[in-house]
Scaffold this motif. Structure first.
Motif, PDB file in Angstrom:
ATOM      1  N   SER A   1      -4.971   2.114  -0.911  1.00 19.82           N
ATOM      2  CA  SER A   1      -5.430   2.679   0.365  1.00 19.82           C
ATOM      3  C   SER A   1      -4.676   3.944   0.758  1.00 19.82           C
ATOM      4  CB  SER A   1      -5.318   1.635   1.476  1.00 19.82           C
ATOM      5  OG  SER A   1      -3.967   1.274   1.689  1.00 19.82           O
TER       6      SER A   1
ATOM      7  N   GLU B   1      -3.494  -3.971  -0.737  1.00 21.14           N
ATOM      8  CA  GLU B   1      -4.149  -2.690  -0.458  1.00 21.14           C
ATOM      9  C   GLU B   1      -3.453  -1.545  -1.191  1.00 21.14           C
ATOM     10  OE1 GLU B   1      -6.889  -2.646   0.987  1.00 21.14           O
ATOM     11  OE2 GLU B   1      -7.023  -4.165   2.542  1.00 21.14           O
TER      12      GLU B   1
ATOM     13  N   GLN C   1       0.827  -1.213   0.000  1.00 22.64           N
ATOM     14  CA  GLN C   1       0.000   0.000   0.000  1.00 22.64           C
ATOM     15  C   GLN C   1       0.855   1.255   0.000  1.00 22.64           C
ATOM     16  OE1 GLN C   1      -2.081   0.765   3.889  1.00 22.64           O
ATOM     17  NE2 GLN C   1      -1.428  -1.306   4.349  1.00 22.64           N
TER      18      GLN C   1
END
Length: 263
Positions: free
Chosen positions: A187, A184, A106
């Motif tokens: 994010s 992710e 992420q």
């Protein structure tokens, strides 16, 4: 196009898994941190050219699954197979395994003191011994594919978040991974930049990449994933098509989970 490259593992390891279709197989994987069981007998496969999305509430174990697959965490019990190799065997060469798996986290994890080109080629040159010319030729071809070749000499702080994440994805593709792990990856992005990164993932999927992604982007997971693995309290609560899991599950907790994202 994402292709596969067979990299030999240590000769002492004998292939045992007979499922030739599965690029990745988790077999009753358990991960404990002290007395806390984070993964509780997790089992699922990711087949060649398949995109599988891992969904679940925060703390359900999504990132821990990713770290175990990439050998950043050791499993407490169970096995993880990459092709026909048990990568939880302590004799495996972790660098050779990581050469077969592309990982994007992420947070972009780009080195701020290095140009885009040096970030993308670093592992190929320093870890796997590629010549500078070979590494840069491959990197420039990948950067050109996503319209970032003109940014090759720029430094990360001159790029938008979406551009940095796309560079991180290109870096993960450098070794032609058999499996792409996306943890992710949107994010940390401004909502306005999420779309350009997801478009790139869609392109990779269309080109036949094998992808395992943990995400909170429910609409994207529904449209892009071939299969959904829903984690709940460290266990696999659901494993099926997006329609089966996200639209038509009869489990009350599953229905409540997805309803909360629609409201």
């Amino acid at each position: 196009m994402v292709t596969t490259e067979n990299i030999q593992t240590q000769g002492a390891l004998e292939p045992v898994c007979q499922n030739n279709k599965a690029v990745l197989r988790l077999d009753n994987v358990v991960k404990r941190f002290g007395t806390n069981t984070v993964l509780d007998h997790i089992s699922f496969d990711v087949n060649k050219h398949e995109t599988v999305a891992i969904l679940g509430a925060s703390g359900s174990g999504k990132s821990t699954v990713m770290k175990c697959i990439n050998l950043l965490e050791q499993v407490s019990d169970g096995q993880i197979w990459l092709g026909d190799l048990d990568i939880t065997d302590p004799r495996v060469d972790s660098n050779k395994i990581r050469a077969r798996i592309g990982v994007v986290f992420q947070h972009f994890n780009l080195f701020p003191h290095m140009s885009v080109l040096n970030n993308v080629t670093l592992a190929a040159r320093k870890v796997f011994g590629w010549s500078k010319g070979r590494a840069e030729e491959k990197a420039m071809a990948l950067l050109k594919r996503i319209g970032m070749d003109q940014k090759a000499k720029e430094y990360p702080d001159r790029l938008s978040g979406g551009q940095q994440q796309r560079v991180a994805i290109v870096r993960a593709l450098m070794m032609d991974p058999e499996l792409l792990l996306l943890d992710e990856i949107t994010s940390a992005l401004d909502p306005l930049l999420v779309g350009e990164v997801l478009d790139m993932v869609e392109e990779l999927k269309d080109q036949g990449a094998t992808i395992l992604m943990a995400t909170h982007e429910m609409h994207f997971a529904h449209s892009a994933a071939d299969r959904i693995v829903l984690l709940r309290n460290g266990k696999v609560a659901e494993n099926g098509s997006p329609e089966e899991v996200m639209d038509n599950s009869t489990d009350p907790e599953t229905r409540a989970f997805f309803r909360s994202f629609r409201e």
